[in-house]
Design a protein around this motif. Sequence first.
Motif, PDB file in Angstrom:
ATOM      1  N   ILE A 136      17.671   9.567   5.456  1.00  0.00           N
ATOM      2  CA  ILE A 136      16.254   9.906   5.293  1.00  0.00           C
ATOM      3  C   ILE A 136      15.581   9.747   6.656  1.00  0.00           C
ATOM      4  CG2 ILE A 136      14.065   9.190   4.198  1.00  0.00           C
ATOM      5  CD1 ILE A 136      15.991  10.462   2.193  1.00  0.00           C
ATOM      6  N   CYS A 137      14.878  10.781   7.088  1.00  0.00           N
ATOM      7  CA  CYS A 137      14.233  10.732   8.408  1.00  0.00           C
ATOM      8  C   CYS A 137      12.794  10.224   8.276  1.00  0.00           C
ATOM      9  CB  CYS A 137      14.273  12.101   9.068  1.00  0.00           C
ATOM     10  SG  CYS A 137      13.088  13.249   8.354  1.00  0.00           S
ATOM     11  N   THR A 138      12.104  10.156   9.390  1.00  0.00           N
ATOM     12  CA  THR A 138      10.750   9.575   9.396  1.00  0.00           C
ATOM     13  C   THR A 138       9.723  10.430   8.661  1.00  0.00           C
ATOM     14  OG1 THR A 138      10.363  10.626  11.513  1.00  0.00           O
ATOM     15  CG2 THR A 138      11.046   8.332  11.571  1.00  0.00           C
ATOM     16  N   VAL A 139      10.024  11.701   8.484  1.00  0.00           N
ATOM     17  CA  VAL A 139       9.069  12.577   7.775  1.00  0.00           C
ATOM     18  C   VAL A 139       9.708  13.218   6.547  1.00  0.00           C
ATOM     19  CG1 VAL A 139       7.588  13.075   9.737  1.00  0.00           C
ATOM     20  CG2 VAL A 139       9.629  14.460   9.388  1.00  0.00           C
ATOM     21  N   CYS A 140      10.787  12.593   6.064  1.00  0.00           N
ATOM     22  CA  CYS A 140      11.512  13.152   4.911  1.00  0.00           C
ATOM     23  C   CYS A 140      10.889  12.717   3.585  1.00  0.00           C
ATOM     24  CB  CYS A 140      12.975  12.720   4.939  1.00  0.00           C
ATOM     25  SG  CYS A 140      13.959  13.493   6.217  1.00  0.00           S
ATOM     26  N   ARG A 142       0.852  -1.198   0.000  1.00  0.00           N
ATOM     27  CA  ARG A 142       0.000   0.000   0.000  1.00  0.00           C
ATOM     28  C   ARG A 142       0.895   1.258   0.000  1.00  0.00           C
ATOM     29  NH1 ARG A 142      -4.234   1.422   4.772  1.00  0.00           N
ATOM     30  NH2 ARG A 142      -2.323   2.266   5.693  1.00  0.00           N
ATOM     31  N   GLU A 143       1.524   1.566   1.150  1.00  0.00           N
ATOM     32  CA  GLU A 143       2.343   2.784   1.226  1.00  0.00           C
ATOM     33  C   GLU A 143       3.476   2.785   0.197  1.00  0.00           C
ATOM     34  OE1 GLU A 143       1.036   1.286   3.718  1.00  0.00           O
ATOM     35  OE2 GLU A 143       0.410   2.694   5.281  1.00  0.00           O
ATOM     36  N   GLN A 144       3.980   1.577  -0.145  1.00  0.00           N
ATOM     37  CA  GLN A 144       5.158   1.558  -1.027  1.00  0.00           C
ATOM     38  C   GLN A 144       4.851   1.010  -2.427  1.00  0.00           C
ATOM     39  OE1 GLN A 144       8.468  -0.103   1.170  1.00  0.00           O
ATOM     40  NE2 GLN A 144       8.213   1.374   2.833  1.00  0.00           N
ATOM     41  N   SER A 161      16.476   0.451   3.489  1.00  0.00           N
ATOM     42  CA  SER A 161      15.910   1.392   4.468  1.00  0.00           C
ATOM     43  C   SER A 161      16.224   0.945   5.890  1.00  0.00           C
ATOM     44  CB  SER A 161      14.394   1.478   4.287  1.00  0.00           C
ATOM     45  OG  SER A 161      13.799   0.267   4.715  1.00  0.00           O
ATOM     46  N   THR A 162      15.956   1.833   6.828  1.00  0.00           N
ATOM     47  CA  THR A 162      16.177   1.503   8.242  1.00  0.00           C
ATOM     48  C   THR A 162      14.852   1.576   8.994  1.00  0.00           C
ATOM     49  OG1 THR A 162      16.573   3.785   8.876  1.00  0.00           O
ATOM     50  CG2 THR A 162      18.486   2.512   8.199  1.00  0.00           C
ATOM     51  N   ASP A 163      14.735   0.678   9.938  1.00  0.00           N
ATOM     52  CA  ASP A 163      13.520   0.582  10.735  1.00  0.00           C
ATOM     53  C   ASP A 163      13.197   1.884  11.461  1.00  0.00           C
ATOM     54  OD1 ASP A 163      11.729  -1.400  11.056  1.00  0.00           O
ATOM     55  OD2 ASP A 163      12.536  -2.116  12.968  1.00  0.00           O
ATOM     56  N   ALA A 164      14.238   2.537  11.975  1.00  0.00           N
ATOM     57  CA  ALA A 164      14.026   3.696  12.844  1.00  0.00           C
ATOM     58  C   ALA A 164      13.782   4.981  12.076  1.00  0.00           C
ATOM     59  CB  ALA A 164      15.227   3.876  13.766  1.00  0.00           C
ATOM     60  N   CYS A 165      14.293   5.103  10.860  1.00  0.00           N
ATOM     61  CA  CYS A 165      14.234   6.406  10.189  1.00  0.00           C
ATOM     62  C   CYS A 165      13.601   6.332   8.808  1.00  0.00           C
ATOM     63  CB  CYS A 165      15.632   7.007  10.058  1.00  0.00           C
ATOM     64  SG  CYS A 165      16.561   7.026  11.587  1.00  0.00           S
ATOM     65  N   SER A 166      14.294   5.705   7.861  1.00  0.00           N
ATOM     66  CA  SER A 166      13.866   5.868   6.478  1.00  0.00           C
ATOM     67  C   SER A 166      12.656   5.029   6.098  1.00  0.00           C
ATOM     68  CB  SER A 166      15.031   5.594   5.525  1.00  0.00           C
ATOM     69  OG  SER A 166      15.546   4.309   5.712  1.00  0.00           O
ATOM     70  N   TYR A 167      12.466   3.876   6.729  1.00  0.00           N
ATOM     71  CA  TYR A 167      11.278   3.091   6.360  1.00  0.00           C
ATOM     72  C   TYR A 167      10.009   3.897   6.661  1.00  0.00           C
ATOM     73  CZ  TYR A 167       8.427  -0.942   5.223  1.00  0.00           C
ATOM     74  OH  TYR A 167       7.510  -1.775   4.619  1.00  0.00           O
ATOM     75  N   PRO A 168       9.870   4.462   7.857  1.00  0.00           N
ATOM     76  CA  PRO A 168       8.701   5.329   8.089  1.00  0.00           C
ATOM     77  C   PRO A 168       8.688   6.528   7.138  1.00  0.00           C
ATOM     78  CG  PRO A 168       9.799   4.825  10.167  1.00  0.00           C
ATOM     79  CD  PRO A 168      10.687   4.298   9.078  1.00  0.00           C
ATOM     80  N   GLY A 169       9.856   7.056   6.793  1.00  0.00           N
ATOM     81  CA  GLY A 169       9.922   8.203   5.867  1.00  0.00           C
ATOM     82  C   GLY A 169       9.420   7.828   4.485  1.00  0.00           C
ATOM     83  N   ILE A 170       9.791   6.624   4.023  1.00  0.00           N
ATOM     84  CA  ILE A 170       9.339   6.159   2.708  1.00  0.00           C
ATOM     85  C   ILE A 170       7.830   5.868   2.762  1.00  0.00           C
ATOM     86  CG2 ILE A 170       9.627   4.341   0.968  1.00  0.00           C
ATOM     87  CD1 ILE A 170      12.603   4.153   1.973  1.00  0.00           C
ATOM     88  N   ASP A 171       7.382   5.313   3.882  1.00  0.00           N
ATOM     89  CA  ASP A 171       5.938   5.133   4.082  1.00  0.00           C
ATOM     90  C   ASP A 171       5.223   6.481   4.000  1.00  0.00           C
ATOM     91  OD1 ASP A 171       5.769   2.431   4.376  1.00  0.00           O
ATOM     92  OD2 ASP A 171       5.394   2.434   6.541  1.00  0.00           O
ATOM     93  N   ASN A 172       5.847   7.483   4.571  1.00  0.00           N
ATOM     94  CA  ASN A 172       5.261   8.823   4.588  1.00  0.00           C
ATOM     95  C   ASN A 172       5.072   9.364   3.166  1.00  0.00           C
ATOM     96  OD1 ASN A 172       6.134  12.134   5.596  1.00  0.00           O
ATOM     97  ND2 ASN A 172       4.224  11.104   6.036  1.00  0.00           N
TER      98      ASN A 172
END
Lengths: 607, 136
Positions: free
Chosen positions: B107-111, A103-105, B13-24
């Motif tokens: 890449i940060c969580t909101v990048c 979904r998101e990706q 990606s990284t669990d702590a930063c870029s994965y949430p950022g890419i999701d964003n």
Amino acid sequence: MNDKKLEKLGVYVCHCGGNISDYVNTSKVAEVIQQEPEVHMAKDFIFMCSDAGQKMIAEDIKANDLTHVIVASCSPRLHHMTFQKVVSEAGINPFTYRHVNIREQVSWVTSHDEPAATEKAIRLIRGAISAVVRLQELAAIEKQMIQVGAVIGGGVSGMTAALDIANQGLPVHLIESSPVLGGRTLDLDKLYPYEIPADKFVQNLIKKINSNENIYIHLNTEVVDTAGTIGDFTLKLKRADNKLVNTEEMQSFEIIENESDAINVDELHVGTITIATGFDTYVPLDGEYGYGKSKQVITLPDLIMHLNSYKKKRLEINGKIINKVAMIHCVGSRQIEDVHPLREGATLNNGCSRTCCTATLQQANRLKDMFPDIDIYDLYRDIRTYGEKEVYYKKASENNVIFIKYPDEEIPQVDTNGSLKIRTVDELTYGLEVEVEVDLIVLAVAMIPRAKPRLIETLSLATGVNGFLQEAHVKLQPVESPVDGIFYAGTAQGPKDVRESTMSASATSVKASTLLKKEIVELSPYIAEVNTEICDGNGDCITQCEYNAISIVPIDDGKKQAIITPALCVSCGACVPACKKNAIKLNGYEITTILAEVKAMVKEVIL
Amino acid sequence: MDKKNNPKILIISTDACSYPGIDNAGQKHLEYSANTYVIRTLDPVIFPVYFYLEAFDAGYDGIYIASCGTDSPYKNTFEKLSARIELVVAEMKKRGLHYSQIKLTAICTVCADHFVHELNEFIEGVVENMPPKIKA
């Protein structure tokens, strides 16, 4: 591994009510995936996370004796744990479950090209299939919890953290290196937002601490070494014999060490550690804005302390009557390379100290209230009285404080020869040069990290770019360190005012108490593991581990081998590539598994 | 797919930063190439040099490493990762791969916007510098 046949895989493709299926041909995805040799069944459904979806998966597992499950739906950050629970309850090891984000990706970023989105979804699921059949069954590591907390630092953050833990009915040790509790708050004036006198605020906290039987106070005490891991930390303490307790001060704050506290404790055993060691204030360089050259150049904390006990009708500092004051912001904060002078070996502090704009204007207003005839020039780069603190700025404007905005890269020049003069450029008057003769210059100095290298090293803590302790995640784990069972409170973590510090302390206490309430703590199974058949104990991995999780031990025939202390491993994986023999793996993140996933994603897709 | 204009990109990606950022980026419905495949790690420092080389061998045209940078929750991993990528680039050169085919970034969580912008730039660079045999 269980006795079931390895490759009996169920793949479930979610429509997410159209969020996915409007852009991805989900039935085609299931149809193509069904052809993969490891896949026993592939289904698509409108909402996999719904009760009906979860029930379908659970029933399929039991009816078909599935060994592995993949769900392709939204981000794993939303529903990975949901489906882990489903498969676990149906008899599959939850750590062999795999979640694919389509979904998101996929659908939300490829909304105008269904074939491409469909192909991408298939590739990602193929990658997951390749990985899932290689995943090891894992189990969370269980450990006995010592249900006692420790808080290092007896300032307002430390006291609040200790009180909040104690109020949960848990014993807690409060360790303070100085003879008194209260920390730097004792040096302040009134506290935002209710203008409560700082000393009264501290006294109130101390009274609560003294009346709480769950808190054990250790004054004059330093933590000199630590050992152990979450659930069972050992703190080695040293009580400074040369630092005698100031009984007069102690009585004034009603601090009484209980008999049990007065025992000269060498070691404490605790389940969690909260670090509330506070901050230091920046000391200007010799000559920086005239500091050290003229006695009439002082810091903001100096001014506050001076005014706290001042009774005269006219302001006098260092023997001089003060009629004109200049206050300079951002001294030691928001430093710019080649603009601001640095101490030898010091790193640039480009961060904002957040509190000093408010504190400076609070003291400007205080000066105006105490000595209405005084003239005040406020030299700033940006006023950062954020939120409701704007009232201090508004009041200062009403008090006729003269604001001068100096450019970031042109710092004010102070002349200490003869009369004290300050020269700068004012951006508010479009670059007009201003020269003012004043009687006093007050420097709003930065909050900087308190040097505690031993504590940082012994606990394997990380510091951020400006040297403050760095949390595990700024938004998702804001008071947790990367090391399990260690938490941060207050300004040890970065500039905060008293209210923010105590709020962070309360947040920390919730985290610590939640752990301390458990008799058994579960640790992540994603830890490094040594293949003892391959390891030759050469120690290459040790140099890469920043957490002292690896040690080399002798085995038979004079050989050596690396061993990992599971509770010390933070799962960073830095040790894995260090071993030339590939003798270390990170459970759940094996390189062979990830490579298999990566390779499976590039295979051709025929739609 | 048209390989010349649509290179296959592996995103680490990284669990702590870029994965949430890419999701964003997905939550904001920002579009980017579908020929991009994200894998999730705790920290890319785990990957040895051969991992990258095998990924290129498998058919990826570019590898985009979305790390946490200096915000990594783990001590000194970004420094170690940077040093590793230098070794990877040296090996890539020996194999006729161009340095623009790999990028280490934070890449940060909101990048989200930053991620899409940088990824598009990276893909342009990969296309620009693809070896002739692939470009043709």
